[in-house]
Motif scaffolding. Structure first.
Motif: not given
Length: 398
Positions: A110, A113, A133, A145, A149, A163
């Motif tokens: 995490t 990312f 990720a 996320f 993203r 993810t």
């Protein structure tokens, strides 16, 4: 072929790294996983007292062997050999040259990312590989996320991003783990062989007395000396040695220690074995100098005594576990046979040999020696004189 690329300091590699690598490999259906310890990470400095590059590499190899991916996982020293800072874009470019037709996926946790846009050449990274990720739970990571993203896909239209959540991943940072190890804790957060290597090399402030290790520390230390394919055999030998020792009245503690250490030099090649023999003044005959299968028992006994403080009885059980000898002690017989019939062994006649070992120990030993001699004769291989001596001594007693 779909290839995962998993980098990190791995200082040390822990069960969180292993479980994440295994889970992502399965979810992405990777054909190959490359694990790459960083050399000089540009975003942070390795803390003072960190292990040398070679030690981090060996720990990572030991951890990777526990991922359950077999030949599909490989540890590369690419970044450790590179001078200067280790940049992911450069690593991926090199891998693209090696695997021009394959699909690369960069694996990361995490924190990495969420900062990817700040890395060097993020556009180049996305051009060379997809990004996978992973986080620990949907609740912990999906909100973060999704925002990241969306941002990355707008900023880098060519990006391929995947993810996923991995429930059950061990929740510990390497920083926390280093602190625990310095306090004598944290061993359960590591693969046993990695923990054993840390104890053996006295890393992260550990200060184990190798000559006086309790069994719960000797076991991982012994496993750290092995090729991973030999670990089930050694643990099986320990299990069988204790059973035989209890059945025939031998010392179970010595049986455990001898079993755990009996193959501690097995993975070394002939020059390494001979160097050990010279270093620890291990006497060898001409056949032992040529035959590595015989040599490892002698060097293993030498290491057991000099490094791990084994007493003479325990060391002798290791010394004679391959050839045997005339008039063997009870412990020597137990280790010779435990090595021969432990649960992972599977060869014609093993069940009969196992039964005989618990009915009549000397009869089992004689049967095992005769089976070995018969096999060697069938192959036209030389038979060590001590093996013949052991067989003849037993025949003379019957």
């Amino acid at each position: 072929m779909k290839i995962g690329v998993y980098g990190g300091a791995f200082n040390p590699p822990h069960l969180g790294h292993i479980t994440a690598a295994r889970a992502v490999s399965g979810l992405l259906e990777l054909d190959k996983l490359l694990i790459i310890p960083t050399g000089h990470p540009p975003h942070k400095t390795l803390p003072p007292g960190s292990p040398a590059a070679g030690q981090r590499l060996e720990m990572t190899r030991l951890a990777a062997e526990q991922a359950g991916l077999g030949d599909r996982v490989e540890v590369l020293d690419l970044e450790l050999r590179r001078e200067g800072n280790s940049y992911t874009a450069d690593t991926l470019a090199w891998l693209r040259e090696q695997y021009p037709e394959d699909e690369l996926w960069l694996l990361m946790g995490t924190d990495m990312f969420l900062t990817l846009q700040a890395w060097r050449d993020p556009e180049r990274i996305f051009a060379l590989a997809g990004v996978a990720a992973f986080g620990r739970t949907e609740a912990d990571t999906e909100e973060l996320f999704s925002v990241q993203r969306d941002y990355l896909c707008r900023a880098y239209p060519q990006a391929r991003i995947f993810t996923l959540s991995i429930p059950g991943v061990v929740d510990v940072s390497s920083t926390e783990l280093r602190d625990l190890l310095a306090k004598g804790e944290g061993g359960t957060l590591l693969a046993p062989a990695v923990y054993g290597y840390i104890l053996r090399e006295k890393l992260y402030g550990t200060a184990a007395d190798l000559k006086n290790l309790p069994l719960e520390q000797l076991r991982p230390v012994a496993l750290s000396c092995l090729n991973h394919r030999r670990i089930p055999h050694v643990l099986g030998t320990e299990q069988e040695a204790v059973r035989l020792a209890e059945h025939w009245g031998a010392d179970t503690d010595r049986a455990r220690r001898a079993a755990l250490l009996h193959d501690c030099t097995k993975k070394l090649d002939l020059p390494e074995q001979l160097a050990l023999a010279e270093r620890f003044h291990v006497p060898l005959d001409e056949m032992e100098r040529r035959e590595i299968k015989l040599l490892h028992a002698k060097t293993g006994a030498g290491i057991a005594e000099a490094v791990f403080g084994a007493d003479e009885e325990t060391a002798n059980a290791i010394r004679w576990h391959t050839t045997g000898r005339g008039n063997m002690t009870l412990l020597e017989k137990v280790i010779y046979l435990a090595d021969y019939v432990e649960p992972t062994r599977d060869f014609p006649g093993v069940e009969k040999l196992r039964r005989t070992c618990y009915e009549d120990l000397d009869a089992g030993l004689l049967l095992g020696l005769e089976m070995t001699i018969g096999e060697m004769e069938a192959r036209g291989a030389p038979i060590h004189p001590k093996t013949l001596e052991a067989r003849d001594a037993l025949k003379g007693q019957r």
